[in-house]
Design an enzyme around this catalytic site. Structure first.
Site, PDB file in Angstrom:
ATOM      1  N   ASP A  12       0.793  -1.238   0.000  1.00 25.60           N
ATOM      2  CA  ASP A  12       0.000   0.000   0.000  1.00 25.60           C
ATOM      3  C   ASP A  12       0.820   1.280   0.000  1.00 25.60           C
ATOM      4  OD1 ASP A  12       0.871   0.190   2.694  1.00 25.60           O
ATOM      5  OD2 ASP A  12      -0.967  -0.736   3.462  1.00 25.60           O
ATOM      6  N   ALA A  29      -2.255  -1.617  16.409  1.00 25.44           N
ATOM      7  CA  ALA A  29      -0.928  -1.008  16.239  1.00 25.44           C
ATOM      8  C   ALA A  29      -0.969   0.515  16.397  1.00 25.44           C
ATOM      9  CB  ALA A  29      -0.373  -1.382  14.868  1.00 25.44           C
ATOM     10  N   GLY A  72       1.183  -6.635  13.067  1.00 25.85           N
ATOM     11  CA  GLY A  72       0.004  -6.807  12.206  1.00 25.85           C
ATOM     12  C   GLY A  72       0.132  -7.847  11.123  1.00 25.85           C
ATOM     13  N   THR A  73       0.781  -8.961  11.450  1.00 23.50           N
ATOM     14  CA  THR A  73       0.812 -10.044  10.460  1.00 23.50           C
ATOM     15  C   THR A  73       0.334 -11.338  11.098  1.00 23.50           C
ATOM     16  OG1 THR A  73       2.144 -11.340   8.917  1.00 23.50           O
ATOM     17  CG2 THR A  73       3.311 -10.424  10.829  1.00 23.50           C
ATOM     18  N   HIS A  83       6.571  -8.033  -0.913  1.00 22.47           N
ATOM     19  CA  HIS A  83       5.545  -8.518  -1.853  1.00 22.47           C
ATOM     20  C   HIS A  83       5.238  -7.504  -2.953  1.00 22.47           C
ATOM     21  CE1 HIS A  83       3.880 -11.616   1.297  1.00 22.47           C
ATOM     22  NE2 HIS A  83       4.894 -12.095   0.619  1.00 22.47           N
ATOM     23  N   CYS A  92       8.917  -6.896 -21.226  1.00 28.10           N
ATOM     24  CA  CYS A  92      10.148  -6.083 -21.269  1.00 28.10           C
ATOM     25  C   CYS A  92      10.579  -5.611 -19.880  1.00 28.10           C
ATOM     26  CB  CYS A  92       9.964  -4.867 -22.189  1.00 28.10           C
ATOM     27  SG  CYS A  92       8.847  -3.613 -21.529  1.00 28.10           S
TER      28      CYS A  92
HETATM   29  P1  OAD Z   1      -3.423 -11.106   7.276  1.00 33.63           P
HETATM   30  O1  OAD Z   1      -4.733 -10.573   6.783  1.00 33.63           O
HETATM   31  O2  OAD Z   1      -3.173 -12.554   7.088  1.00 33.63           O
HETATM   32  O3  OAD Z   1      -3.283 -10.799   8.831  1.00 33.63           O
HETATM   33  C1  OAD Z   1      -3.495  -9.532   9.363  1.00 33.63           C
HETATM   34  C2  OAD Z   1      -3.117  -9.544  10.828  1.00 33.63           C
HETATM   35  O4  OAD Z   1      -3.283  -8.227  11.334  1.00 33.63           O
HETATM   36  C3  OAD Z   1      -3.949 -10.470  11.714  1.00 33.63           C
HETATM   37  O5  OAD Z   1      -3.092 -11.231  12.559  1.00 33.63           O
HETATM   38  C4  OAD Z   1      -4.798  -9.498  12.548  1.00 33.63           C
HETATM   39  O6  OAD Z   1      -5.074  -9.995  13.850  1.00 33.63           O
HETATM   40  C5  OAD Z   1      -3.888  -8.299  12.613  1.00 33.63           C
HETATM   41  N1  OAD Z   1      -4.565  -7.002  12.846  1.00 33.63           N
HETATM   42  C6  OAD Z   1      -5.830  -6.636  12.568  1.00 33.63           C
HETATM   43  N2  OAD Z   1      -6.061  -5.365  12.941  1.00 33.63           N
HETATM   44  C7  OAD Z   1      -4.896  -4.894  13.461  1.00 33.63           C
HETATM   45  C8  OAD Z   1      -4.480  -3.648  14.021  1.00 33.63           C
HETATM   46  N3  OAD Z   1      -5.314  -2.601  14.106  1.00 33.63           N
HETATM   47  N4  OAD Z   1      -3.199  -3.544  14.464  1.00 33.63           N
HETATM   48  C9  OAD Z   1      -2.343  -4.595  14.366  1.00 33.63           C
HETATM   49  N5  OAD Z   1      -2.686  -5.784  13.856  1.00 33.63           N
HETATM   50  C10 OAD Z   1      -3.936  -5.946  13.402  1.00 33.63           C
HETATM   51  O7  OAD Z   1      -2.286 -10.196   6.617  1.00 33.63           O
HETATM   52  P2  OAD Z   1      -0.730 -10.526   6.400  1.00 33.63           P
HETATM   53  O8  OAD Z   1      -0.177 -11.308   7.534  1.00 33.63           O
HETATM   54  O9  OAD Z   1      -0.089  -9.261   6.034  1.00 33.63           O
HETATM   55  O10 OAD Z   1       0.434 -11.679   0.258  1.00 33.63           O
HETATM   56  O11 OAD Z   1      -0.820 -11.453   5.127  1.00 33.63           O
HETATM   57  C11 OAD Z   1       0.377 -11.906   4.551  1.00 33.63           C
HETATM   58  C12 OAD Z   1       0.246 -11.999   3.059  1.00 33.63           C
HETATM   59  O12 OAD Z   1      -0.928 -12.761   2.717  1.00 33.63           O
HETATM   60  C13 OAD Z   1       0.016 -10.667   2.354  1.00 33.63           C
HETATM   61  O13 OAD Z   1       1.193  -9.938   2.130  1.00 33.63           O
HETATM   62  C14 OAD Z   1      -0.600 -11.092   1.061  1.00 33.63           C
HETATM   63  C15 OAD Z   1      -1.564 -12.143   1.570  1.00 33.63           C
HETATM   64  O14 OAD Z   1      -1.866 -13.165   0.676  1.00 33.63           O
HETATM   65  C16 OAD Z   1       0.380 -11.575  -1.078  1.00 33.63           C
HETATM   66  O15 OAD Z   1      -0.524 -10.998  -1.648  1.00 33.63           O
HETATM   67  C17 OAD Z   1       1.532 -12.230  -1.763  1.00 33.63           C
END
Ligand code: OAD
Length: 247
Positions: free
Chosen positions: A104, A232, A187-188, A119, A130
């Site tokens: 983003d 966060a 936040g992952t 990513h 190209c």
């Molecule tokens: P996810 O959607 O899998 O997880 C999001 C995480 O953020 C969860 O653990 C939530 O509990 C947490 N969360 C929600 N609200 C929050 C807040 N306000 N503050 C902090 N944390 C919060 O997203 P990612 O782990 O980023 O890849 O997903 C990994 C990858 O899966 C992405 O990069 C994408 C997706 O497929 C590709 O597109 C290649």
């Protein structure tokens, strides 16, 4: 104040090399939906259709329609206090880099200089023929699908399932994970590899792991040293204030 916040702040205060790993959760408070969970993008748009290279090639216009929609959402979104906290940490000379899974561009918008796009970036597109990169067009009358001047197919410059992580992002992330003394994991969901390997590498190389998330993840009971449970946008500014980085 929680014991975890106090302890994390003490460690952060004494740290010399901090690296952050961020995921979709850090942008939820910027009104960008995460991927998993009831409101997640992949719940509405099946990833096998929208996020695999095979799905993309099968129906270019359909996938491009989604990326144009997401592009409009990104154009309207702004960094939140969590992004700004990481920018302040870098300005204070304590944050070496952010390794982000997000596409983003909000870390860059908040002012961070050293952002590794694990990513890719959802504001850019790339020609599969190209290799030319250009911004994803905004506004009405966008071509569906867009075509490169060379005639090649153009893809959003994001890593789809079935594609490799850019080699320089992989190499640099591993290097940072090995040399940092604190890793902030924000936040992952810890579900997507190889990104989820990065905190493990840091932990095994001796780093202290601070995790910020409202929910427990696969990291929480395995490699996390301090779990700051909450959004966060609240937890990161609180951590920096307690560590004396900000007032
Ligand atoms: P996810 O959607 O899998 O997880 C999001 C995480 O953020 C969860 O653990 C939530 O509990 C947490 N969360 C929600 N609200 C929050 C807040 N306000 N503050 C902090 N944390 C919060 O997203 P990612 O782990 O980023 O890849 O997903 C990994 C990858 O899966 C992405 O990069 C994408 C997706 O497929 C590709 O597109 C290649």
């Amino acid at each position: 104040m929680s014991d975890a916040l106090e302890q994390a702040a003490r460690v952060l205060h004494g740290a010399t090399s901090i690296v952050a790993v961020t995921g979709a959760g850090i942008s939820v408070e910027s009104n960008i939906p995460a991927f998993r969970g009831p409101k997640g993008l992949w719940t509405k748009y099946p990833p096998e259709e929208y996020a695999t290279i095979e799905g993309f090639l099968e129906d270019l216009a359909k996938v491009w329609r989604l990326w144009y929609e997401l592009g409009d959402l990104l154009a309207d979104s702004a960094p939140n206090p969590a992004h700004y906290a990481l920018a302040q940490l870098e300005q204070a000379g304590k944050l070496d880099a952010i390794i982000t899974q997000n596409v983003d561009n909000l870390h860059q918008a908040a002012g961070n200089q050293h952002v590794i796009e694990y990513h890719g970036n959802g504001k850019r597109m790339v020609c599969l023929e190209c290799g030319a990169q250009q911004p994803i067009p905004e506004g009405p009358d966008r071509p569906l699908p867009p075509r490169c001047v060379c005639g090649g197919l153009i893809k959003p410059d994001v890593v789809m399932f079935g594609e490799l992580i850019p080699q320089d992002a992989l190499t640099e992330s591993e290097h940072l994970a090995i040399q940092c003394d604190v890793m902030l994991v924000v936040g992952t969901s810890a579900e997507v590899y190889p990104a989820a390997q990065v905190p493990h590498t840091a932990k095994y190389a001796g780093a202290y792991i601070i995790e910020v998330n409202p929910e427990h993840t696969a990291f929480t009971s395995t490699i996390t040293d301090a779990f700051l449970q909450g959004p966060a946008g609240h937890m990161l500014p609180a951590l920096l204030a307690q560590a004396g980085v900000t007032r």
